[in-house]
Design an enzyme around this catalytic site. Structure first.
Site, mmCIF file in Angstrom:
data_model
loop_
_atom_site.group_PDB
_atom_site.id
_atom_site.type_symbol
_atom_site.label_atom_id
_atom_site.label_comp_id
_atom_site.label_asym_id
_atom_site.label_seq_id
_atom_site.Cartn_x
_atom_site.Cartn_y
_atom_site.Cartn_z
ATOM 1 C CG HIS A 195 -2.281 -0.853 0.897
ATOM 2 N ND1 HIS A 195 -2.875 -1.536 1.628
ATOM 3 C CD2 HIS A 195 -2.640 -0.945 -0.511
ATOM 4 C CE1 HIS A 195 -3.984 -2.131 1.268
ATOM 5 N NE2 HIS A 195 -3.789 -1.819 -0.178
ATOM 6 N NE ARG A 302 -3.094 -8.975 -12.351
ATOM 7 C CZ ARG A 302 -2.290 -8.060 -13.148
ATOM 8 N NH1 ARG A 302 -2.401 -6.751 -12.870
ATOM 9 N NH2 ARG A 302 -1.416 -8.437 -14.152
ATOM 10 N NE ARG A 338 -7.499 -12.151 -13.659
ATOM 11 C CZ ARG A 338 -5.991 -12.251 -13.526
ATOM 12 N NH1 ARG A 338 -5.136 -12.248 -14.500
ATOM 13 N NH2 ARG A 338 -5.309 -11.702 -12.381
ATOM 14 C CD GLU A 437 -3.779 -15.880 -17.965
ATOM 15 O OE1 GLU A 437 -3.022 -15.194 -17.311
ATOM 16 O OE2 GLU A 437 -4.962 -16.173 -17.131
ATOM 17 C CG ASN A 460 2.354 -10.629 -16.993
ATOM 18 O OD1 ASN A 460 2.922 -10.076 -17.787
ATOM 19 N ND2 ASN A 460 1.593 -10.182 -16.112
ATOM 20 C CG ASP A 461 0.121 -16.471 -15.957
ATOM 21 O OD1 ASP A 461 1.114 -17.091 -15.185
ATOM 22 O OD2 ASP A 461 -0.759 -16.111 -15.388
ATOM 23 N NE ARG A 471 3.556 -14.033 -13.553
ATOM 24 C CZ ARG A 471 2.409 -13.572 -13.574
ATOM 25 N NH1 ARG A 471 1.492 -14.459 -14.161
ATOM 26 N NH2 ARG A 471 1.858 -12.463 -13.140
ATOM 27 C CB CYS A 508 -4.329 -7.267 -19.922
ATOM 28 S SG CYS A 508 -4.540 -9.090 -19.438
HETATM 29 C C1 PEP Z 1 -0.884 -12.150 -17.265
HETATM 30 O O1 PEP Z 1 -0.555 -13.608 -17.166
HETATM 31 O O2 PEP Z 1 -0.623 -11.843 -18.112
HETATM 32 C C2 PEP Z 1 -1.887 -11.386 -16.468
HETATM 33 C C3 PEP Z 1 -2.233 -10.249 -16.946
HETATM 34 O O3 PEP Z 1 -2.499 -12.028 -15.381
HETATM 35 P P1 PEP Z 1 -1.595 -11.856 -14.048
HETATM 36 O O4 PEP Z 1 -0.517 -11.305 -14.255
HETATM 37 O O5 PEP Z 1 -2.512 -11.421 -12.891
HETATM 38 O O6 PEP Z 1 -1.552 -13.473 -13.913
HETATM 39 MG MG MG Z 2 -2.073 -14.476 -15.434
#
Ligand code: PEP
Ligand code: MG
Length: 587
Positions: A195, A302, A338, A437, A460-461, A471, A508
């Protein structure tokens, strides 16, 4: 944390929590309460419990006062403070503390410390940094109880602008200080989703967190340079260093003034291609930041944050209120929520979750939602009801097969049926999308596209699963390669499958907010980019100086390369050719 000792100056590295450079004197804020361990007689326990309960009541009263005082001029923080009030009311800490006092015959502070340690052990088993960070909320509340067990608290006041240093700051601490006098924040602990970091970013105050023992390395009055862009601080800087950073500071200030000019301009290329630029947020408090930086809606909310840190999952009504508020504050822009990406290492409230050897490949996201049917249905009811009042899009995370998607849609139909039976209004035409993902979802994207209204690629995933790179594992972090030809071909395949069925394809993951990937992603045909709010103005500037035709050609050429190195080289040449002011030097 990394310390480089130099003769005259000392450099400490932490985490870049909020961008910007500041130079100034520090004030070390001692916000850690000190207390004693005392053994008590059995007859001394009831008055001790009473003393503890009075401190709890005073803590709650104080938190409510702070919330009410700031609701009007900083409305975004009321939900953070509310979450602290909920932690207090939830009883997880206070009931446990009373039990320990009665069982072990010890004073309130000691019992409270033991109760906190037990919670810490549970959180330590988690690996997701964002979720782990929520333990800090519980700790902030407990520290406030300690302070009130020991008497009244003082409010910090400063005569001049200073850089504040502490082990950590609670959002309440931050609010009670005069923000006009704060140049920056430095903390020993905390991550980029703490925070302190969120509040600093929202207020536009540079911050570096997770510096280890910075409170032990500086004393009030020391001159420091805080570089929130690189996550470094320089203690006792030399004149050369100061000059270098002063010049940098001026350049940065000019850059952000110039960049912020683009925040509210349309995101359209020179030749008229419109790109939807949206924000990724985790809590409702970040809405203001998204709007301020020119987001045309939320591309990724999220939602799992609201399931963490308390023993009970949120009720349907509480979620409805939250989603309703979110939609109202963003109207007329769309908000993509989501469904919770829980399970694996993100454990919610009192929901039991199996111990898994490999949580990333385990019972997480949609798999967990389908197993925990009631929790999922409660969220869907709240979402659908809120969708009646605004432009909502629902997004399912980590879909890996058509069967899984059809199952999730079936649950949604059941929920709609239930709402009809209950006579509750809900959004009938809410768009439903999925996160892409997992490589299996890429391979069957053409099948999936028939069943949904949009795709959102979670790079990201996707990179993690496509390249088999954890990751969060620093040993293989150097192999986490967004420009791997496999990743780019997957993105291209998803776009093609989506477009064939006439649906939009967004992206995203972190890649979306990085200007270096922008021409490639747009050339591959991405329709929407959703990113951290602070990244939006620069991305818009780049979009506005790009040509769709050039980017298409870049993507076509790039897809013919066989290694990431070739792609990087080609992209680097393209960037320096098309945007010489931004990319004079190689990537
Ligand atoms: C992703 O996986 O790219 C994503 C946006 O979801 P998170 O980072 O919350 O896993
Ligand atoms: Mg993800």
């Amino acid at each position: 944390m990394n310390i480089k000792q130099c003769e005259k100056t000392c450099e400490v590295s932490g985490l870049k929590a909020s961008p910007g450079i500041v130079i100034g004197r520090v004030v070390v804020v001692d916000n850690c309460a000190t207390w004693q361990r005392i053994r008590l007689l059995r007859e001394e326990i009831p008055p001790e419990i009473l003393r503890f309960k009075v401190a709890i009541a005073r803590t709650e009263h104080q938190l409510m006062n702070i919330r009410d005082q700031f609701t009007e001029h900083l409305p975004d923080y009321s939900s953070i403070i509310n979450s602290h009030i909920l932690i207090l009311k939830d009883g997880m800490i206070s009931n446990q503390t009373v039990k320990i006092m009665e069982k072990e015959l010890i004073n309130a502070e000691w019992a409270l410390d033991k109760a906190l340690q037990a919670v810490e052990v549970r959180f330590a088993r988690l690996t997701d940094p964002y979720i782990k960070e929520r333990f800090n909320d519980i700790r902030h509340v407990v520290e406030r109880i300690y302070r009130l067990l020991g008497g009244e608290e003082k409010v910090e006041e400063f005569a001049e602008k200073v850089i504040l240093v502490a082990r950590d700051f609670s959002p309440e601490d931050t609010l009670r200080m005069n923000q006009d006098r704060i140049l920056g924040f430095m903390t020993d602990i905390g991550g980029i989703t703490s925070h302190t970091a969120i509040v600093a970013r929202t207020l536009g105050i540079p911050a570096v967190v997770g510096l280890g023992n910075i409170t032990g390395q500086v004393t009030t009055g020391d001159l420091v340079i805080l570089d929130g862009n690189s996550g470094r601080v320089f203690l006792h800087p030399t004149a050369d260093k100061l000059n270098f950073y002063r010049e940098n500071q001026i350049r940065q200030k000019r850059f952000s003034e110039q960049i912020n000019f683009y925040a509210h301009l349309p995101s359209e290329t020179i030749d008229g291609l419109q790109i939807q630029v949206k924000a990724n947020i985790e809590i409702i408090d970040e809405v203001a930041l998204a709007v301020k930086h020119g987001a045309f809606g939320i591309g990724l909310f999220r939602s799992e944050f609201y399931y963490l840190g308390s023993t009970e999952p949120p009720s349907e009504d509480l979620l409805f209120e939250l989603y309703h508020q979110l939609l109202t504050r963003l109207a007329p822009f769309p908000v993509t929520i989501r469904t919770f990406d829980l399970g694996g290492d993100k454990i919610a409230g009192n929901v039991s979750s199996p111990d898994e050897k490999n949580p990333a490949l385990g019972l997480r996201a949609i798999r967990f939602s389908l197993q925990e049917g009631n929790l999922f249905k409660t969220q869907l009811r709240a979402l659908l009801r809120a969708g009646f009042h605004g432009h909502l899009r629902i997004l399912f995370p980590m879909i890996s097969s058509l069967e899984e998607l059809l199952q999730a849609k079936e649950v949604m139909e059941e929920v709609k049926e239930g709402l009809r039976r209950d006579g509750l209004p809900f959004g009938e035409d809410i768009e439903v999308g999925i996160m892409i993902e997992v490589p299996s979802a890429v391979a069957v994207a053409d099948e999936l596209a028939r069943e949904v209204d949009f795709f959102s690629i979670g790079t990201n995933d996707l990179i993690q699963y496509a390249l088999a790179i954890d990751r969060g594992n620093e040993n293989v972090a150097h192999m986490y390669e967004p420009l791997h030809p496999a990743v780019l071909r997957m993105i291209s395949q998803v776009v093609e499958s989506g477009h064939k069925m006439g649906i939009d394809v967004g992206l995203c993951g972190e890649m979306a907010g990085d200007v270096t990937y922008l021409p490639l992603l747009l050339g591959l045909g991405i329709d929407e980019l959703s990113m951290h709010p602070l990244a939006i103005p620069y991305i818009k500037k780049m979009i506005r100086s790009s040509k769709a035709g050039d980017m298409d050609q870049l993507a076509r050429e790039t897809l013919t390369f066989s290694t990431a190195a070739e792609i990087r080289n080609h992209l680097s040449n393209y960037l320096s050719d098309k945007y010489p002011d931004e990319f004079g030097s190689p990537l």
